[in-house]
Design a protein around this motif. Sequence first.
Motif, short mmCIF file in Angstrom:
data_model
loop_
_atom_site.label_atom_id
_atom_site.label_comp_id
_atom_site.label_asym_id
_atom_site.label_seq_id
_atom_site.Cartn_x
_atom_site.Cartn_y
_atom_site.Cartn_z
N PHE A 128 0.84 -1.23 0.11
CA PHE A 128 0.05 0.03 0.00
C PHE A 128 0.88 1.22 0.07
N GLU A 129 1.79 1.36 0.56
CA GLU A 129 2.76 2.37 0.81
C GLU A 129 3.72 2.71 -0.34
N THR A 130 3.81 1.38 -1.34
CA THR A 130 4.30 1.67 -2.64
C THR A 130 3.60 2.12 -3.48
N LEU A 131 2.17 1.66 -3.48
CA LEU A 131 1.20 2.37 -4.46
C LEU A 131 0.95 3.72 -4.06
N ALA A 132 1.17 4.36 -2.88
CA ALA A 132 0.69 5.52 -2.61
C ALA A 132 2.01 6.36 -2.77
N ASP A 133 2.83 5.89 -2.83
CA ASP A 133 4.20 6.75 -2.82
C ASP A 133 3.93 7.75 -4.24
N PHE A 134 4.47 8.90 -3.88
CA PHE A 134 4.51 10.00 -5.02
C PHE A 134 5.74 10.83 -5.01
N GLY A 135 6.48 11.10 -3.82
CA GLY A 135 7.47 12.04 -3.93
C GLY A 135 8.74 11.22 -4.35
N ALA A 136 9.07 9.97 -3.95
CA ALA A 136 10.01 9.57 -4.60
C ALA A 136 10.21 8.95 -6.05
N VAL A 137 9.03 8.47 -6.69
CA VAL A 137 8.97 8.19 -7.92
C VAL A 137 8.90 9.34 -8.71
N SER A 138 8.55 10.69 -8.15
CA SER A 138 8.68 11.57 -9.19
C SER A 138 10.17 12.24 -9.10
N ILE A 139 10.80 12.12 -8.02
CA ILE A 139 12.07 12.58 -7.98
C ILE A 139 13.00 11.75 -8.85
N LEU A 140 12.67 10.35 -8.95
CA LEU A 140 13.66 9.47 -9.54
C LEU A 140 12.86 9.24 -10.99
N SER A 141 12.10 10.12 -11.33
CA SER A 141 11.69 10.11 -12.89
C SER A 141 11.13 8.79 -13.39
N VAL A 142 10.21 8.17 -12.39
CA VAL A 142 9.55 6.96 -12.78
C VAL A 142 8.06 7.31 -12.77
N ASP A 143 7.39 6.98 -13.98
CA ASP A 143 5.97 7.31 -14.07
C ASP A 143 5.09 6.29 -13.47
N THR A 144 4.33 6.51 -12.56
CA THR A 144 3.52 5.70 -11.79
C THR A 144 1.88 6.53 -11.78
N PHE A 145 0.91 5.88 -11.38
CA PHE A 145 -0.22 6.21 -11.06
C PHE A 145 -0.38 7.66 -10.50
N THR A 146 0.25 7.66 -9.34
CA THR A 146 0.40 8.88 -8.52
C THR A 146 0.81 9.89 -9.16
N THR A 147 1.99 9.83 -10.14
CA THR A 147 2.37 10.97 -10.61
C THR A 147 1.64 11.42 -11.96
N ALA A 148 0.69 10.52 -12.52
CA ALA A 148 0.03 10.79 -13.90
C ALA A 148 -1.37 11.69 -12.98
N ILE A 149 -1.78 10.99 -11.61
CA ILE A 149 -2.93 11.84 -11.31
C ILE A 149 -2.39 13.18 -11.04
N TYR A 150 -1.47 13.34 -10.55
CA TYR A 150 -0.78 14.85 -10.21
C TYR A 150 -0.79 15.67 -11.55
N LYS A 151 -0.16 14.95 -12.51
CA LYS A 151 0.11 15.81 -13.96
C LYS A 151 -1.37 16.10 -14.33
N ALA A 152 -2.34 15.24 -14.23
CA ALA A 152 -3.54 15.39 -14.77
C ALA A 152 -4.18 16.43 -14.01
N TRP A 153 -4.29 16.72 -12.74
CA TRP A 153 -4.58 17.74 -12.03
C TRP A 153 -4.15 18.96 -12.24
N TYR A 154 -2.54 19.08 -12.16
CA TYR A 154 -1.91 20.38 -12.07
C TYR A 154 -1.50 20.64 -13.66
N GLY A 155 -0.91 19.58 -14.31
CA GLY A 155 -0.34 19.90 -15.62
C GLY A 155 -1.37 20.02 -16.78
#
Length: 522
Positions: free
Chosen positions: A187-214
Amino acid sequence: MVAAAFAAPFVYITLTSFAFSPEEFREIFNRYDLFTLLLNTFVLIVCVGLLSMTFGLFSAWFVTMYDFPLRKLFSVLLIFPLAFPAYVLAFSWTGFFGFSGIINKTLSPNSIFFLDIFRNLAGATLVLSFALYPYIYLIAKSAFATMGKRSLEVANIHGYSDFEAFFRIIIPQIKPWLISGLIIVWFETLADFGAVSILSVDTFTTAIYKAWYGYFKIEESLLLAFFLLIKVFILLWVLRLIEGNKYYTQTERQDTNIAQKKNLSPFYKSLVFIFLTSLCTLSFAIPSAQLFHWIFAADQLNLSDISQYTFNTFSLAVAGALCIVLLSLYLGFCNKFYKNKLSGAVGYLVKSGYAYPGSVLAVALFIPIINLSQNISSFTGVSLNMQSTVLPLFLGYIIRFSAVASAPVNGGYQRLKKSVLESAALLTDSVSSKLFRIVLPVLKPGIISAFILTFIDISKEMPLTLMTRPFGFDTLAVKIYGLTSEGEWERAALPAIIIVFLGFIPIAFSALLRRKNVHPRS
């Protein structure tokens, strides 16, 4: 009301997602490359689960069952990575192993070439594993410590080596504990946003943020959140299959559970020492050293702004933890004294709330609160703008972290003796009077643990705070994301150290409290 609040995010996201047409779905699929998101998320879940299980399980086994130099020190040091959010590990590792880091400066002083081995999926896997293995370690260590020594005696009688006994006898016995730890890690892996965004890995959490703010397409973020929720429920189903319909119980007396620490040969002592030293070094020693290096190397630090971010973080964590602990106390009280189907359903919903990633809760709560504010404003003529307050943030905290507090609180309720319950039932006082006079003294250790765990989680939480905070209300986690997004690693180091310090103090206090409970004064 509690059941409706916990069920509302899933219901709202599901109903909204079914409103998309097939053409819109194909467009969203291509825009966000859902295949890549699914693949990256799957790889992270599998690899982080395996690595975290390996690190946590073997370290717990070594410090619990064997005697070697600095064993007691390692048993404490292995908990420290809990104070490090994954995104802090991510950007400190990037600085240490990056272009200007000590590794590249040593290998290539003239910067002819450099290694960048962590800004990818493999790096995200390692970072998340080092950040999350303490969950497995603590749960496995508790399971090993309470495991009957007869299991090891039976293994020795049948001629099993320690290695064979570990996999054929010990692991099956602690399977429920391992599954509960694996659930937290996944669950923590699915919920992670900060680490994957810093390391340039696209996951659902980064895509949700991109859809909202991008792209400013909140409806599309809801659809992405729906796909992430589907993965959550698939994981729950898989874990249910792994666990099966088995029940476990301890059949021997508690006083027989103390097993003698085994001595290792000098060769194996060296291997264990190297393994644990490497684990502690990579998970918190190197990140800590890198952060302090940046702090001392920074040209200027705006301490007034940092103090404001620290106050915001601390106040949110304290207020959120108090609300969650009080809710957990009342729900546990109702379930203990007035148990029925509704209380059981609420308990299940509270546990499932931890499965909601912060980004999912952000999109699931923000839009309904906007609609509610508009309806109330049109009816009363008073402009509320509840979405601009901390209301969405606190609702998200309560839904996301109530499961963290309910576990130790409910454990305290389970320890209430029957005589205490009978005495409480005879009293004609109100429910609140029974709670404060009889129940709370027994629940004190569970309440402290619940507050500490919730405080740490809220202070580290990033995506929910980033997406639903009031305008201009920044926390340490939000500031770290902003600075690392701009590549200002040195300026992000001080907020990172402070957030680690805020997590370290409760962890140290909890360790001391646990040690006092285990070794009471005679």
